[in-house]
Design a protein around this motif. Structure first.
Motif, short mmCIF file in Angstrom:
data_model
loop_
_atom_site.label_atom_id
_atom_site.label_comp_id
_atom_site.label_asym_id
_atom_site.label_seq_id
_atom_site.Cartn_x
_atom_site.Cartn_y
_atom_site.Cartn_z
N GLU A 89 0.83 -1.21 0.00
CA GLU A 89 0.00 0.00 0.00
C GLU A 89 0.86 1.26 0.00
O GLU A 89 0.54 2.26 -0.66
CB GLU A 89 -0.94 0.00 1.22
N VAL A 90 1.94 1.23 0.75
CA VAL A 90 2.83 2.39 0.81
C VAL A 90 3.51 2.61 -0.54
O VAL A 90 3.60 3.74 -1.04
CB VAL A 90 3.88 2.22 1.94
N ASN A 91 3.96 1.51 -1.17
CA ASN A 91 4.64 1.64 -2.46
C ASN A 91 3.73 2.23 -3.54
O ASN A 91 4.18 2.96 -4.42
CB ASN A 91 5.21 0.29 -2.90
N THR A 92 2.44 1.90 -3.46
CA THR A 92 1.49 2.47 -4.41
C THR A 92 1.48 3.99 -4.28
O THR A 92 1.49 4.72 -5.28
CB THR A 92 0.08 1.92 -4.15
N LYS A 93 1.48 4.48 -3.05
CA LYS A 93 1.44 5.93 -2.81
C LYS A 93 2.76 6.59 -3.20
O LYS A 93 2.78 7.72 -3.68
CB LYS A 93 1.10 6.21 -1.35
N ILE A 94 3.87 5.87 -2.96
CA ILE A 94 5.18 6.41 -3.38
C ILE A 94 5.19 6.63 -4.88
O ILE A 94 5.66 7.66 -5.38
CB ILE A 94 6.32 5.45 -2.94
N ALA A 95 4.63 5.66 -5.62
CA ALA A 95 4.60 5.77 -7.08
C ALA A 95 3.68 6.92 -7.52
O ALA A 95 3.97 7.61 -8.50
CB ALA A 95 4.14 4.45 -7.69
N GLU A 96 2.61 7.13 -6.80
CA GLU A 96 1.66 8.18 -7.18
C GLU A 96 2.16 9.58 -6.85
O GLU A 96 1.70 10.56 -7.44
CB GLU A 96 0.33 7.97 -6.44
N HIS A 97 3.05 9.68 -5.86
CA HIS A 97 3.50 11.00 -5.38
C HIS A 97 5.03 11.08 -5.36
O HIS A 97 5.64 11.10 -4.29
CB HIS A 97 2.96 11.27 -3.97
N PRO A 98 5.64 11.13 -6.53
CA PRO A 98 7.12 11.12 -6.57
C PRO A 98 7.74 12.34 -5.89
O PRO A 98 8.91 12.29 -5.49
CB PRO A 98 7.43 11.10 -8.08
N SER A 99 6.99 13.40 -5.71
CA SER A 99 7.57 14.61 -5.10
C SER A 99 7.45 14.61 -3.57
O SER A 99 7.95 15.52 -2.91
CB SER A 99 6.89 15.86 -5.67
N VAL A 100 6.78 13.61 -3.01
CA VAL A 100 6.63 13.53 -1.55
C VAL A 100 7.55 12.41 -1.03
O VAL A 100 7.60 11.33 -1.60
CB VAL A 100 5.17 13.23 -1.16
N ALA A 101 8.28 12.69 0.04
CA ALA A 101 9.15 11.67 0.64
C ALA A 101 8.31 10.82 1.58
O ALA A 101 7.98 11.24 2.69
CB ALA A 101 10.30 12.33 1.38
N ILE A 102 7.93 9.64 1.12
CA ILE A 102 7.12 8.73 1.93
C ILE A 102 8.04 7.60 2.39
O ILE A 102 8.63 6.91 1.56
CB ILE A 102 5.94 8.15 1.13
N GLU A 103 8.17 7.41 3.70
CA GLU A 103 9.08 6.36 4.17
C GLU A 103 8.36 5.45 5.16
O GLU A 103 7.58 5.88 6.00
CB GLU A 103 10.35 6.93 4.80
N LEU A 104 8.64 4.17 5.00
CA LEU A 104 8.04 3.16 5.89
C LEU A 104 9.03 2.88 7.02
O LEU A 104 10.14 2.42 6.78
CB LEU A 104 7.75 1.89 5.08
N LEU A 105 8.61 3.14 8.25
CA LEU A 105 9.47 2.92 9.42
C LEU A 105 9.40 1.46 9.87
O LEU A 105 8.48 0.74 9.49
CB LEU A 105 9.02 3.83 10.57
N PRO A 106 10.34 1.01 10.71
CA PRO A 106 10.23 -0.33 11.28
C PRO A 106 8.97 -0.45 12.15
O PRO A 106 8.53 0.54 12.75
CB PRO A 106 11.48 -0.43 12.17
N TYR A 107 8.38 -1.63 12.19
CA TYR A 107 7.20 -1.88 13.04
C TYR A 107 7.63 -1.86 14.51
O TYR A 107 8.80 -2.10 14.84
CB TYR A 107 6.55 -3.21 12.66
#
Lengths: 128, 128
Positions: free
Chosen positions: A86-104
């Motif tokens: 789900e996060v990767n989908t949003k990363i692809a949609e918003h290349p100008s936003v830094a979206i990072e997945l943190l450790p659980y």
């Protein structure tokens, strides 16, 4: 730079359980408002918003950096596959936003101590 | 008095995830051996031992007091219904053993701070 945090929980059919996550999000806001303009939560399933909608909402509110924190204890399928997808989908949609997945959170250094602190003293009386 | 602790996790189809719980159990042993002779883990589903079997095993090893700690973050159906049902079955079967169900770890006082500590400093670079 508008920094945002999205706490991602599993979600439940029980409203009370989802409300607990919202209350925890509120408490994290109190503990870590420093530098984070936006702090919200989302759910993998069974409750709203979804992870994608949660990220989208933060971006619409102006976030140009979004950290996603999985409120999960072990790296089962949800942590290993579903949330990254789900996060990767949003990363692809918003290349100008830094979206990072943190450790659980199950990986937190403080977790064993937190667990140990939940255990009653050996001298205590059993709960009624 | 032989005191025992059973850490109860959800369980996963992914062996690695269940092994994480076993490793966490080992760390809790290091942090809280004081007064607890036996510390082990069990799973609600998808992995062994079951909660009932886990409690049974501790009693067979001599425990006369068993604390059950749910390694769960929110009181969904599993925490509110499924785990108490399994524990209550064992309480009925072993009237001479003090079996007590502890609060789930999402209620820990230290949890908001643990979450806040997982969030990167606002000045940090995004992870690669």
């Amino acid at each position: 730079m508008v920094r945002a945090l999205l706490l991602v929980a599993h979600g439940s059919r029980m409203t009370r359980s989802n409300d607990e996550i919202r209350a925890m999000t509120e408490r994290v806001r109190e503990f870590s408002s420093d530098g984070y303009t936006l702090i919200d939560c989302a759910f993998l399933e069974l409750a709203d918003p979804s992870i994608g909608d949660g990220i989208e909402r933060l971006i619409q509110q102006g976030a140009d950096r979004v950290a996603v924190l999985p409120y999960f204890l072990a790296a089962g399928r949800h942590v290993a596959e579903d949330i990254p997808a789900e996060v990767n989908t949003k990363i692809a949609e918003h290349p100008s936003v830094a979206i990072e997945l943190l450790p659980y959170i199950g990986t937190a250094e403080a977790m064993p101590q937190l667990l140990a602190d939940m255990i009653p003293s050996p001298d205590s009386e059993p709960a009624a």
